[in-house]
Scaffold this active site. Sequence first.
Site, PDB file in Angstrom:
ATOM      1  N   HIS A  53       0.860  -1.186   0.000  1.00 37.12           N
ATOM      2  CA  HIS A  53       0.000   0.000   0.000  1.00 37.12           C
ATOM      3  C   HIS A  53       0.901   1.243   0.000  1.00 37.12           C
ATOM      4  O   HIS A  53       2.057   1.180   0.434  1.00 37.12           O
ATOM      5  CB  HIS A  53      -0.902   0.002   1.235  1.00 37.12           C
ATOM      6  CG  HIS A  53      -1.940  -1.080   1.216  1.00 37.12           C
ATOM      7  ND1 HIS A  53      -2.922  -1.179   2.173  1.00 37.12           N
ATOM      8  CD2 HIS A  53      -2.159  -2.097   0.337  1.00 37.12           C
ATOM      9  CE1 HIS A  53      -3.707  -2.215   1.885  1.00 37.12           C
ATOM     10  NE2 HIS A  53      -3.252  -2.799   0.778  1.00 37.12           N
ATOM     11  N   GLU A  55       0.978   3.849   1.871  1.00 33.08           N
ATOM     12  CA  GLU A  55       1.483   4.241   3.197  1.00 33.08           C
ATOM     13  C   GLU A  55       2.555   3.274   3.685  1.00 33.08           C
ATOM     14  O   GLU A  55       3.532   3.680   4.313  1.00 33.08           O
ATOM     15  CB  GLU A  55       0.341   4.301   4.215  1.00 33.08           C
ATOM     16  CG  GLU A  55      -0.772   5.284   3.864  1.00 33.08           C
ATOM     17  CD  GLU A  55      -1.893   4.637   3.042  1.00 33.08           C
ATOM     18  OE1 GLU A  55      -1.649   3.607   2.374  1.00 33.08           O
ATOM     19  OE2 GLU A  55      -3.016   5.175   3.068  1.00 33.08           O
ATOM     20  N   CYS A  86      -1.888  -0.280   7.538  1.00 33.39           N
ATOM     21  CA  CYS A  86      -1.060   0.916   7.352  1.00 33.39           C
ATOM     22  C   CYS A  86      -1.117   1.827   8.572  1.00 33.39           C
ATOM     23  O   CYS A  86      -0.115   2.454   8.926  1.00 33.39           O
ATOM     24  CB  CYS A  86      -1.499   1.673   6.100  1.00 33.39           C
ATOM     25  SG  CYS A  86      -1.157   0.765   4.586  1.00 33.39           S
TER      26      CYS A  86
HETATM   27 ZN   LIG Z   1      -3.176   0.050   3.757  1.00 32.17          ZN
END
Ligand SMILES: [Zn+2]
Length: 157
Positions: A53, A55, A86
């Site tokens: 992801h 982040e 995250c």
């Molecule tokens: Zn995430």
Amino acid sequence: MENHEPFLREAIALSKSAVENGDEPFGSVLVKDGAVILRAENSVFTGHDMTNHAEMNLVKMAAKQYDTAFLGGCTLYTSTEPCAMCSGAIYWSGIGRMVFACSEVRLGEIAGIGLNVPSRAVLETGARVVAVVGPTDLREEAAEVHQAFWPKHLGKI
Ligand SMILES: [Zn+2]
């Protein structure tokens, strides 16, 4: 009043870039003293790792370059509210604050995916509190990127 808009716009631009590169529409930037010091976008497909992801990618880059004391003075700006994974990574990174444009609830309405855990449930309840700002005025601008991506990606149109 503090202006979050330029940094969120950069995160949203990165979310569009991620789609152009073959990944999911998420982007994040790390800001220190009013300047962007790191940029990351989602890379789950091109990186062959569904935990890539935006982040997570940003936190991993940040951890390699800076210590937690430095990161405590940084703000992570992200196009869409971070998922529980995250949010946990942001917590452990030492980053002091997180600002998001589009909420995870809004993403869920559009995409029908997600862990459905508000980032505040993770970040404002830990032993170390991470300040959270969002959703912001740019929420619909960030959501438009999702509307352009998810229905087609999921084969709904
Ligand atoms: Zn995430």
